[in-house]
Motif scaffolding. Sequence first.
Motif, short mmCIF file in Angstrom:
data_model
loop_
_atom_site.label_atom_id
_atom_site.label_comp_id
_atom_site.label_asym_id
_atom_site.label_seq_id
_atom_site.Cartn_x
_atom_site.Cartn_y
_atom_site.Cartn_z
N ALA A 164 35.90 44.86 50.17
CA ALA A 164 36.14 46.28 50.46
C ALA A 164 36.47 46.45 51.93
O ALA A 164 35.92 45.75 52.78
N THR A 173 39.74 49.78 38.05
CA THR A 173 39.06 49.31 39.25
C THR A 173 37.58 49.66 39.19
O THR A 173 37.19 50.61 38.53
N CYS A 174 36.80 48.88 39.89
CA CYS A 174 35.40 49.23 40.06
C CYS A 174 34.90 48.61 41.36
O CYS A 174 35.39 47.58 41.80
N ASP A 175 33.96 49.32 41.96
CA ASP A 175 33.32 48.81 43.17
C ASP A 175 32.17 47.91 42.74
O ASP A 175 31.43 48.22 41.81
N LYS A 187 45.57 50.14 41.95
CA LYS A 187 44.57 50.84 42.75
C LYS A 187 44.92 52.32 42.90
O LYS A 187 44.04 53.16 42.92
N GLN A 226 30.21 44.67 49.91
CA GLN A 226 30.98 45.50 48.98
C GLN A 226 32.32 44.85 48.66
O GLN A 226 33.03 44.40 49.56
N GLN A 275 35.86 45.18 45.78
CA GLN A 275 36.55 45.99 44.78
C GLN A 275 37.14 45.03 43.75
O GLN A 275 37.86 44.09 44.09
N THR A 332 39.63 44.64 40.48
CA THR A 332 40.79 45.29 39.88
C THR A 332 41.20 44.51 38.65
O THR A 332 41.35 43.28 38.71
#
Length: 142
Positions: free
Chosen positions: A138, A66-68, A58, A42, A44, A46
């Motif tokens: 992450a 932002t997105c995972d 964030k 995982q 992240q 930005t």
Amino acid sequence: MSNRAFTYTAMAWLSAALVTFSGETIMASSLRLEDPLVFAGQWQATLSTTGDDLGAQKLQDKPSNTCDLELLANKTLGRGADCLGAWLEQAPIGWFPDPDGLSITGTEGSRIQFFSRQRDGLYLATLMSGLIVTLERAESDN
């Protein structure tokens, strides 16, 4: 006398060749290609401008900032690929490690974006628009 001149010239060329070859060996050994499993997991992503503070971005928690992103062990992108694709303006399909970063690939397997390594777990890319995309491991994967 001319025999010595030839010897000195030959030595100069041989020395230059030796420095060149040893320099390539040193450079190659300093750039280590990480195992793909190091990147799987995982992340992240930005999106920011050059003056933005990533921490402030964030905290805004806007879907557009932002997105995972999930990097799968089989070198494909999982969840979050569509979010990253909106920023890259191309559909990202896969990824592969580089000695000095991480590359995102498109539908034909060619690189569409390179992320340079800043430190372990932090990679950065500047888009053609001037916006910056940061990939950070992450917290749950640390």
